[in-house]
Scaffold this motif. Structure first.
Motif, PDB file in Angstrom:
ATOM      1  N   TRP A 216       0.833  -1.201   0.000  1.00 22.86           N
ATOM      2  CA  TRP A 216       0.000   0.000   0.000  1.00 22.86           C
ATOM      3  C   TRP A 216       0.874   1.259   0.000  1.00 22.86           C
ATOM      4  O   TRP A 216       0.684   2.167  -0.795  1.00 22.86           O
ATOM      5  N   ARG A 217       1.868   1.257   0.895  1.00 23.35           N
ATOM      6  CA  ARG A 217       2.705   2.464   0.978  1.00 23.35           C
ATOM      7  C   ARG A 217       3.534   2.656  -0.284  1.00 23.35           C
ATOM      8  O   ARG A 217       3.903   3.782  -0.623  1.00 23.35           O
ATOM      9  N   ALA A 218       3.818   1.559  -0.983  1.00 23.10           N
ATOM     10  CA  ALA A 218       4.604   1.672  -2.222  1.00 23.10           C
ATOM     11  C   ALA A 218       3.831   2.468  -3.283  1.00 23.10           C
ATOM     12  O   ALA A 218       4.412   2.977  -4.244  1.00 23.10           O
ATOM     13  N   LEU A 219       2.514   2.576  -3.093  1.00 18.44           N
ATOM     14  CA  LEU A 219       1.696   3.316  -4.070  1.00 18.44           C
ATOM     15  C   LEU A 219       1.683   4.818  -3.801  1.00 18.44           C
ATOM     16  O   LEU A 219       1.150   5.588  -4.582  1.00 18.44           O
ATOM     17  N   ILE A 220       2.230   5.194  -2.658  1.00 18.06           N
ATOM     18  CA  ILE A 220       2.048   6.587  -2.210  1.00 18.06           C
ATOM     19  C   ILE A 220       3.386   7.311  -2.078  1.00 18.06           C
ATOM     20  O   ILE A 220       4.392   6.736  -1.664  1.00 18.06           O
ATOM     21  N   THR A 221       3.380   8.583  -2.427  1.00 21.78           N
ATOM     22  CA  THR A 221       4.536   9.430  -2.128  1.00 21.78           C
ATOM     23  C   THR A 221       4.000  10.680  -1.447  1.00 21.78           C
ATOM     24  O   THR A 221       2.824  11.017  -1.594  1.00 21.78           O
ATOM     25  N   ALA A 222       4.866  11.342  -0.665  1.00 19.36           N
ATOM     26  CA  ALA A 222       4.342  12.469   0.110  1.00 19.36           C
ATOM     27  C   ALA A 222       5.425  13.486   0.435  1.00 19.36           C
ATOM     28  O   ALA A 222       6.600  13.158   0.521  1.00 19.36           O
ATOM     29  N   VAL A 223       4.971  14.721   0.607  1.00 15.21           N
ATOM     30  CA  VAL A 223       5.816  15.750   1.213  1.00 15.21           C
ATOM     31  C   VAL A 223       5.106  16.127   2.498  1.00 15.21           C
ATOM     32  O   VAL A 223       3.946  16.527   2.473  1.00 15.21           O
ATOM     33  N   PHE A 224       5.793  15.965   3.623  1.00 14.26           N
ATOM     34  CA  PHE A 224       5.175  16.290   4.905  1.00 14.26           C
ATOM     35  C   PHE A 224       5.534  17.719   5.292  1.00 14.26           C
ATOM     36  O   PHE A 224       6.533  18.268   4.832  1.00 14.26           O
ATOM     37  N   GLN A 225       4.720  18.256   6.201  1.00 14.25           N
ATOM     38  CA  GLN A 225       5.009  19.598   6.708  1.00 14.25           C
ATOM     39  C   GLN A 225       6.407  19.647   7.311  1.00 14.25           C
ATOM     40  O   GLN A 225       7.177  20.555   7.070  1.00 14.25           O
ATOM     41  N   ASP A 226       6.714  18.641   8.135  1.00 18.66           N
ATOM     42  CA  ASP A 226       8.032  18.589   8.775  1.00 18.66           C
ATOM     43  C   ASP A 226       8.911  17.594   8.018  1.00 18.66           C
ATOM     44  O   ASP A 226       9.284  16.555   8.528  1.00 18.66           O
ATOM     45  N   PHE A 227       9.202  17.949   6.766  1.00 18.10           N
ATOM     46  CA  PHE A 227       9.982  17.029   5.911  1.00 18.10           C
ATOM     47  C   PHE A 227      11.388  16.862   6.478  1.00 18.10           C
ATOM     48  O   PHE A 227      11.887  17.692   7.244  1.00 18.10           O
ATOM     49  N   GLY A 228      12.040  15.746   6.064  1.00 17.91           N
ATOM     50  CA  GLY A 228      13.388  15.449   6.566  1.00 17.91           C
ATOM     51  C   GLY A 228      14.446  16.257   5.826  1.00 17.91           C
ATOM     52  O   GLY A 228      14.319  16.531   4.631  1.00 17.91           O
ATOM     53  N   ARG A 229      15.475  16.658   6.570  1.00 17.47           N
ATOM     54  CA  ARG A 229      16.636  17.306   5.947  1.00 17.47           C
ATOM     55  C   ARG A 229      17.832  16.423   6.283  1.00 17.47           C
ATOM     56  O   ARG A 229      18.309  16.431   7.418  1.00 17.47           O
ATOM     57  N   TYR A 230      18.248  15.649   5.321  1.00 13.42           N
ATOM     58  CA  TYR A 230      19.244  14.617   5.604  1.00 13.42           C
ATOM     59  C   TYR A 230      20.657  15.106   5.294  1.00 13.42           C
ATOM     60  O   TYR A 230      20.880  15.723   4.238  1.00 13.42           O
ATOM     61  N   ALA A 231      21.588  14.803   6.169  1.00 12.77           N
ATOM     62  CA  ALA A 231      22.994  15.173   5.944  1.00 12.77           C
ATOM     63  C   ALA A 231      23.607  14.182   4.959  1.00 12.77           C
ATOM     64  O   ALA A 231      24.477  13.380   5.293  1.00 12.77           O
ATOM     65  N   LEU A 232      23.100  14.245   3.717  1.00  7.31           N
ATOM     66  CA  LEU A 232      23.553  13.356   2.641  1.00  7.31           C
ATOM     67  C   LEU A 232      23.782  14.225   1.409  1.00  7.31           C
ATOM     68  O   LEU A 232      23.558  15.436   1.455  1.00  7.31           O
ATOM     69  N   THR A 233      24.188  13.621   0.306  1.00  9.27           N
ATOM     70  CA  THR A 233      24.389  14.428  -0.907  1.00  9.27           C
ATOM     71  C   THR A 233      23.023  14.830  -1.480  1.00  9.27           C
ATOM     72  O   THR A 233      21.993  14.242  -1.123  1.00  9.27           O
ATOM     73  N   LEU A 234      23.059  15.809  -2.407  1.00 10.86           N
ATOM     74  CA  LEU A 234      21.813  16.251  -3.043  1.00 10.86           C
ATOM     75  C   LEU A 234      21.137  15.064  -3.720  1.00 10.86           C
ATOM     76  O   LEU A 234      19.930  14.839  -3.570  1.00 10.86           O
ATOM     77  N   GLU A 235      21.938  14.275  -4.432  1.00 13.97           N
ATOM     78  CA  GLU A 235      21.384  13.118  -5.147  1.00 13.97           C
ATOM     79  C   GLU A 235      20.748  12.122  -4.160  1.00 13.97           C
ATOM     80  O   GLU A 235      19.630  11.650  -4.374  1.00 13.97           O
ATOM     81  N   GLU A 236      21.470  11.834  -3.084  1.00 15.44           N
ATOM     82  CA  GLU A 236      20.927  10.881  -2.106  1.00 15.44           C
ATOM     83  C   GLU A 236      19.657  11.425  -1.461  1.00 15.44           C
ATOM     84  O   GLU A 236      18.706  10.685  -1.219  1.00 15.44           O
ATOM     85  N   ASN A 237      19.641  12.733  -1.182  1.00 13.40           N
ATOM     86  CA  ASN A 237      18.461  13.344  -0.578  1.00 13.40           C
ATOM     87  C   ASN A 237      17.228  13.146  -1.448  1.00 13.40           C
ATOM     88  O   ASN A 237      16.121  13.003  -0.943  1.00 13.40           O
ATOM     89  N   VAL A 238      17.425  13.145  -2.745  1.00 14.82           N
ATOM     90  CA  VAL A 238      16.295  12.978  -3.666  1.00 14.82           C
ATOM     91  C   VAL A 238      15.936  11.499  -3.812  1.00 14.82           C
ATOM     92  O   VAL A 238      14.773  11.107  -3.707  1.00 14.82           O
ATOM     93  N   ALA A 239      16.978  10.669  -3.999  1.00 16.12           N
ATOM     94  CA  ALA A 239      16.734   9.259  -4.320  1.00 16.12           C
ATOM     95  C   ALA A 239      16.298   8.443  -3.093  1.00 16.12           C
ATOM     96  O   ALA A 239      15.945   7.274  -3.236  1.00 16.12           O
ATOM     97  N   LEU A 240      16.282   9.061  -1.912  1.00 13.55           N
ATOM     98  CA  LEU A 240      15.878   8.333  -0.698  1.00 13.55           C
ATOM     99  C   LEU A 240      14.465   7.766  -0.783  1.00 13.55           C
ATOM    100  O   LEU A 240      14.144   6.799  -0.107  1.00 13.55           O
ATOM    101  N   SER A 241      13.624   8.388  -1.595  1.00 19.30           N
ATOM    102  CA  SER A 241      12.234   7.912  -1.646  1.00 19.30           C
ATOM    103  C   SER A 241      12.114   6.591  -2.417  1.00 19.30           C
ATOM    104  O   SER A 241      11.038   6.002  -2.439  1.00 19.30           O
TER     105      SER A 241
END
Ligand SMILES: Nc1ncnc2c1ncn2[C@@H]1O[C@H](COP(=O)(O)OP(=O)(O)OP(=O)(O)O)[C@@H](O)[C@H]1O
Length: 592
Positions: free
Chosen positions: A421-446
């Motif tokens: 079920w969750r694999a069908l959904i993507t989201a931006v939350f109000q308190d989204f994560g800010r990860y100490a990773l590269t720009l590419e990793e920050n995007v591809a995390l989903s």
């Protein structure tokens, strides 16, 4: 003694299991060395006795007779072995400790992050237990290994000496053991008191840590400086520290006092044993036996004393591992409904009389009913606290409704495989994560299961409005000043979070205040790109900016957890209800 045989095993077994699972080979080796180490004091006593007996018979003869030499060589070997073992025991303890500490951290990570819902975070006890387990994870595994090793050696050594003595004077070891028992009992009891003080002090410890965090964290650094918050939070920290410190100090004080009193009692028992032992040996024992007796009084007493002290510390570590076990065994908070049906898409999501109360009793939704069809763009609006985010949390199954049900093509969401079920959904939350990773990793995390394709990342960044960021920084830029990388503005972070949501190939897109930190130009661009990319996708948009909800096919208006209006922008304006009022208020802001 408060610690019965069964409960000792109940405590010891899980701890031993963790040690051996963390590092099977090194743990086995360590055990072998500890056994050897435990036999050394026994060997020394036995050899000393043999040496003295030989000396008594060969007095005046050559010192190099073989009967004198072999106990001498034996003693030298035993002492040498003792010295040789120490660095290797320390090496192995260090090595096992590192793996054991990592194992404890990993188990905690898996338990907490592996829990599918958010309910545990609603329980303060969960936070307290987690805090104690996290705080003590860096040293309890080492304590366990060191004190377990010491106690093991001390038990072996004490047993060996007691056995040797038993042959000489059976009452002697019994008296010595008797002398130790009250001390052991009290030590274990008091150690438990210290542990409980630590455990029950957890809410305070958590508050202390929070006050320190406020002053140390970059997130609050601006307000701390502007409002001069150092004295305020320092005072709050010290207030909690003093009350916590008092209770711990009292527990430790009781421990020290009790131990001191019992040491006197033990000394009396020992003196009695020594007197009886000496009398018996003088009445007919060998010189070697006399030396053995004298030597063993000191050695055994020291040994038993150390055993009680180390045992007390070991007990605390065992209680830590017991807590870890019970934490890991916490039952799942979400009702299990078997393997669950796999879904690959949906035609309709239907809320049927859905109500929800948070575990603290706060009602956030009541009697909400509506249907969302595939490809539809739905906007949720309403005042702060109206229940918009809660509704989305139920849809993502972070919680289950407390009333009513959510149906996906007629199937209760609780019966659907959660991962699918969750694999069908993507989201931006109000308190989204800010990860100490590269720009590419920050995007591809989903979509963490696949190696990121640079083109796909670039496309997601374009959709998220972060194309310029990609051009300026490059995909490998580390997004963290604390780790020596770049820091982004809040709006730039929001664009990265949007890009992350778009990177995931999902059928339902949930946007909770996705433009709160965006400039008006980017907001307008973003909604244009939505129309471009959302083709075929179902979208749920939560926003307070009513200008942007016009892109929605349908608008739901929530008020105090209830669905009060439903329709298109024009329909709702015509109705002149809650939505029209919100619209009028916002329009007024721009007109004046
Ligand atoms: N974890 C929680 N535990 C208890 N109450 C909560 C929790 N989260 C939210 N609430 C309460 O539930 C109600 C609905 O909250 P929710 O976050 O759904 O509102 P919202 O409509 O999204 O508000 P906003 O526009 O401010 O984001 C609020 O009164 C809020 O205080």
């Amino acid at each position: 003694m408060g610690l019965g045989k069964r409960s000792l095993w109940r405590l010891l077994l899980p701890a031993l299991r963790h040690i051996f699972r963390a590092s099977p080979r090194e743990s086995a080796l360590l055990l072998g060395l500890l056994v050897l180490g435990g036999l050394v004091p026994v060997a020394v006593l036995g050899l000393t006795r043999a040496l003295v007996d030989q000396l008594a018979t060969t007095l005046g003869g050559s010192p190099f007779t073989p009967t004198l030499l072999w106990p001498l060589v034996g003693l030298a070997l035993a002492f040498g072995l003792d010295f040789l073992l120490t660095p290797w025991v320390v090496y192995l303890q260090g090595s096992v400790n590192e793996k054991l500490t990592a194992r404890v951290h990993l188990l905690l990570m898996e338990k907490v992050a592996g829990t599918p819902d958010l309910t545990p975070f609603e329980d303060p006890r969960f936070h307290d237990e987690l805090q104690v387990l996290r705080d003590q994870a860096p040293y309890q595994p080492l304590n366990l290994l060191v004190f377990l090793g010491n106690a093991f050696r001390e038990v072996l050594a004490a047993l060996g000496v007691l056995l040797l003595l038993f042959g000489l004077a059976p009452f002697f070891p019994l008296l010595l053991l008797l002398a130790t028992l009250p001390q052991a009992w009290l030590t274990f009891r008091l150690q438990k008191g210290v542990w409980e003080a630590l455990l029950f002090g957890a809410p305070e410890a958590r508050r202390m840590r929070y006050f320190a965090e406020v002053l140390l964290s970059p997130e609050t650094a601006k307000e701390v400086r502007l409002f001069g918050l150092l004295p305020f939070f320092r005072r709050r920290y010290l207030e909690v520290f003093h009350s916590l410190y008092q209770s711990l100090r009292r527990a430790r004080g009781r421990q020290a006092l009790g131990t001191s009193l019992l040491v006197l009692l033990s000394a009396l028992f020992t003196a009695l044993a020594l007197f009886l032992g000496l009398r018996q040996t003088l009445l007919g024992g060998s010189l070697g036996s006399l030396v053995l007796l004298l030597q063993s009084v000191g050695s055994l007493q020291q040994n038993l004393y150390a055993l009680v002290q180390d045992g007390g510390m070991l007990y605390e570590s065992l209680l830590y591992f017991e807590k870890l076990e019970s934490f890991l065994a916490r039952p799942a908070s979400m009702a299990e409904t078997g393997p669950g049906r796999k879904v690959q898409g949906f035609e309709e999501i239907r809320f049927e009389g859905v109500g929800f109360c948070y575990p603290n009793g706060k009602r956030a939704l009541a009697g909400v009913s509506f249907a969302l069809r595939r490809g539809e763009r739905l906007a949720l609006v309403g005042e702060n606290g109206a229940g918009k985010t809660t509704l989305v949390k139920l849809l993502l199954r972070f919680y289950d409704p407390t009333e009513g049900r959510i149906l996906v093509d007629g199937i209760d969401l609780r019966e659907i495989d959660l991962k699918a079920w969750r694999a069908l959904i993507t989201a931006v939350f109000q308190d989204f994560g800010r990860y100490a990773l590269t720009l590419e990793e920050n995007v591809a995390l989903s979509d963490p299961d696949v190696k990121p394709d640079p083109n796909r990342v670039a496309e997601a960044l374009r959709l998220g409005g972060a194309w310029e960021l990609l051009q300026r920084l490059g995909p490998q830029a580390l997004l963290s000043k604390a780790f020596g990388g770049t820091e982004l503005s809040l709006g730039e972070w929001q664009r990265v979070a949007l890009s992350r949501a778009f990177f995931r190939k999902a059928k339902l897109l949930v946007l909770d205040e996705p433009t709160a930190s965006l400039d008006p130009k980017e907001e307008a661009h973003l909604y244009r790109r939505f129309a471009e990319m959302a083709g075929g996708k179902t979208v749920i948009l939560i926003t307070h900016r009513l200008g942007s909800v016009r892109m929605a096919d349908r608008i739901l208006v929530l008020q105090e957890g209830r669905l009060v209006e439903e329709g298109t922008h024009e329909e709702l304006l015509r109705r002149k209800g809650a939505y029209a009022e919100l619209w009028r208020l916002q329009a007024q802001l721009y007109e004046t």
